[in-house]
Enzyme design. Structure first.
Site, PDB file in Angstrom:
ATOM      1  N   HIS A  38       0.870  -1.189   0.482  1.00  0.00           N
ATOM      2  CA  HIS A  38       0.140  -0.405  -0.372  1.00  0.00           C
ATOM      3  C   HIS A  38       0.812   1.373  -0.180  1.00  0.00           C
ATOM      4  O   HIS A  38       0.640   1.989  -0.526  1.00  0.00           O
ATOM      5  CB  HIS A  38      -1.113   0.096   1.401  1.00  0.00           C
ATOM      6  CG  HIS A  38      -2.172  -0.773   1.091  1.00  0.00           C
ATOM      7  ND1 HIS A  38      -1.831  -1.935   2.193  1.00  0.00           N
ATOM      8  CD2 HIS A  38      -3.122  -0.994   0.645  1.00  0.00           C
ATOM      9  CE1 HIS A  38      -3.131  -2.460   2.442  1.00  0.00           C
ATOM     10  NE2 HIS A  38      -3.572  -2.569   1.529  1.00  0.00           N
TER      11      HIS A  38
ATOM     12  N   LYS B 255     -15.381  -8.089   5.018  1.00  0.00           N
ATOM     13  CA  LYS B 255     -14.635  -8.676   5.074  1.00  0.00           C
ATOM     14  C   LYS B 255     -14.614  -8.106   7.085  1.00  0.00           C
ATOM     15  O   LYS B 255     -14.683  -7.784   6.541  1.00  0.00           O
ATOM     16  CB  LYS B 255     -13.007  -8.136   4.644  1.00  0.00           C
ATOM     17  CG  LYS B 255     -12.602  -8.298   3.615  1.00  0.00           C
ATOM     18  CD  LYS B 255     -11.385  -7.623   2.881  1.00  0.00           C
ATOM     19  CE  LYS B 255     -10.836  -8.167   1.477  1.00  0.00           C
ATOM     20  NZ  LYS B 255      -9.848  -6.744   1.132  1.00  0.00           N
TER      21      LYS B 255
ATOM     22  N   ARG C 107      -2.149  -6.037  -8.416  1.00  0.00           N
ATOM     23  CA  ARG C 107      -1.451  -6.466  -7.927  1.00  0.00           C
ATOM     24  C   ARG C 107      -1.203  -7.953  -9.211  1.00  0.00           C
ATOM     25  O   ARG C 107       0.443  -8.591  -9.463  1.00  0.00           O
ATOM     26  CB  ARG C 107      -1.186  -7.567  -6.665  1.00  0.00           C
ATOM     27  CG  ARG C 107      -0.953  -6.857  -5.429  1.00  0.00           C
ATOM     28  CD  ARG C 107      -1.062  -7.374  -4.664  1.00  0.00           C
ATOM     29  NE  ARG C 107      -2.657  -7.025  -4.265  1.00  0.00           N
ATOM     30  CZ  ARG C 107      -3.272  -7.132  -3.109  1.00  0.00           C
ATOM     31  NH1 ARG C 107      -3.150  -7.308  -1.906  1.00  0.00           N
ATOM     32  NH2 ARG C 107      -5.088  -7.089  -3.500  1.00  0.00           N
TER      33      ARG C 107
ATOM     34  N   SER D 195      -3.134  -8.003   2.801  1.00  0.00           N
ATOM     35  CA  SER D 195      -3.328  -7.315   4.647  1.00  0.00           C
ATOM     36  C   SER D 195      -3.250  -9.257   5.200  1.00  0.00           C
ATOM     37  O   SER D 195      -2.735  -9.283   6.459  1.00  0.00           O
ATOM     38  CB  SER D 195      -4.183  -6.728   5.119  1.00  0.00           C
ATOM     39  OG  SER D 195      -4.135  -5.465   4.380  1.00  0.00           O
TER      40      SER D 195
HETATM   41  P1  ADP Z   1      -5.611  -5.888   0.867  1.00  0.00           P
HETATM   42  O1  ADP Z   1      -5.929  -6.904  -0.584  1.00  0.00           O
HETATM   43  O2  ADP Z   1      -5.063  -5.797   1.089  1.00  0.00           O
HETATM   44  O3  ADP Z   1      -6.856  -6.302   1.869  1.00  0.00           O
HETATM   45  P2  ADP Z   1      -7.347  -3.851   0.245  1.00  0.00           P
HETATM   46  O4  ADP Z   1      -7.966  -3.785  -0.086  1.00  0.00           O
HETATM   47  O5  ADP Z   1      -6.534  -2.760   1.565  1.00  0.00           O
HETATM   48  O6  ADP Z   1      -6.482  -4.668  -0.070  1.00  0.00           O
HETATM   49  O7  ADP Z   1      -6.547  -2.535  -1.350  1.00  0.00           O
HETATM   50  C1  ADP Z   1      -6.527  -1.238  -1.587  1.00  0.00           C
HETATM   51  C2  ADP Z   1      -5.588  -1.377  -2.399  1.00  0.00           C
HETATM   52  O8  ADP Z   1      -4.636  -0.899  -2.521  1.00  0.00           O
HETATM   53  C3  ADP Z   1      -6.367  -1.432  -3.796  1.00  0.00           C
HETATM   54  O9  ADP Z   1      -6.566  -1.102  -4.816  1.00  0.00           O
HETATM   55  C4  ADP Z   1      -5.323  -3.334  -3.641  1.00  0.00           C
HETATM   56  O10 ADP Z   1      -5.046  -3.666  -5.422  1.00  0.00           O
HETATM   57  C5  ADP Z   1      -4.355  -2.438  -3.442  1.00  0.00           C
HETATM   58  N1  ADP Z   1      -3.322  -2.772  -3.005  1.00  0.00           N
HETATM   59  C6  ADP Z   1      -2.952  -3.455  -1.642  1.00  0.00           C
HETATM   60  N2  ADP Z   1      -1.936  -4.430  -1.225  1.00  0.00           N
HETATM   61  C7  ADP Z   1      -0.783  -4.556  -3.056  1.00  0.00           C
HETATM   62  C8  ADP Z   1       0.478  -4.422  -2.927  1.00  0.00           C
HETATM   63  N3  ADP Z   1       1.212  -5.321  -2.485  1.00  0.00           N
HETATM   64  N4  ADP Z   1       0.767  -3.853  -4.095  1.00  0.00           N
HETATM   65  C9  ADP Z   1      -0.052  -3.152  -4.862  1.00  0.00           C
HETATM   66  N5  ADP Z   1      -1.653  -2.614  -4.861  1.00  0.00           N
HETATM   67  C10 ADP Z   1      -1.943  -3.019  -3.554  1.00  0.00           C
END
Ligand code: ADP
Length: 167
Positions: free
Chosen positions: A17, A41, A90, A128
């Site tokens: 992130h 979630k 990703r 996460s």
């Molecule tokens: P997670 O899938 O980790 O629970 P979130 O819902 O918090 O993630 O994701 C928020 C945004 O960050 C989404 O656009 C997701 O694709 C992106 N994201 C999550 N992890 C990564 C990563 N390792 N690299 C790039 N983007 C990411």
């Protein structure tokens, strides 16, 4: 002024992130990182705790603000005067859902464009969920989450495991 919103669950914020936040902060005058609630979630941290961890992890970026909203993203963006939503991609597996959301958000708010940043190759495997799984096994989180929040993640996971044992 170009304002972008980077929405997510951030439960908790990872280095993946943070990499997207840093890169987006170079592309826009202001980036609003917004903790949003994903009904499907169940969170480890409360929204307030996620905001607090994000604030500490992004303190060094002058043009990054952290917020929380339980509104629809399209309405939140309108209210904040943002015309861009930033999302990290990703792998192909992220694409279908992100594409669906991007089209829906533009239908709800035609002024809103979604821009995708390709994940840094270092973090394509990182989520996460992976962080929480690693913490359960007592793994070193240095390469996975901002150093400011490592202790907090470990403590919360240990608490949860104790609670489960007690039940
Ligand atoms: P997670 O899938 O980790 O629970 P979130 O819902 O918090 O993630 O994701 C928020 C945004 O960050 C989404 O656009 C997701 O694709 C992106 N994201 C999550 N992890 C990564 C990563 N390792 N690299 C790039 N983007 C990411």
């Amino acid at each position: 002024m170009s304002i972008a919103i980077y929405p997510g669950s951030f439960d908790p914020v990872t280095l993946g992130h943070l990499n997207i936040i840093k890169r987006a902060s170079c592309c826009f005058d202001k980036v609003i990182v917004c903790v949003m609630i994903n009904a499907s979630k169940r969170g480890l941290f409360t929204p307030e705790e996620r905001v607090d961890m994000l604030r500490r992890a992004t303190e060094r970026f002058d043009n990054v603000e952290v917020d929380f909203s339980d509104e629809l993203l399209a309405s939140y963006a309108k209210r904040r005067g943002a015309h861009v939503v930033v999302k990290g991609l990703r792998a192909v597996s992220d694409f279908e859902q992100e594409f669906q959301m991007a089209v829906t958000n533009r239908k709800l708010n035609p002024d809103l464009e979604t821009m995708f940043l390709a994940s840094s190759e270092k973090y394509t495997y990182l989520s996460s969920t992976v962080v929480k799984e690693l913490a359960r096994y007592g793994a070193d989180l240095t390469d996975f989450v901002p150093r400011e929040i490592i202790d907090e993640v470990n403590t919360r996971i240990q608490q949860k495991m104790q609670e489960r044992k007690g039940n």
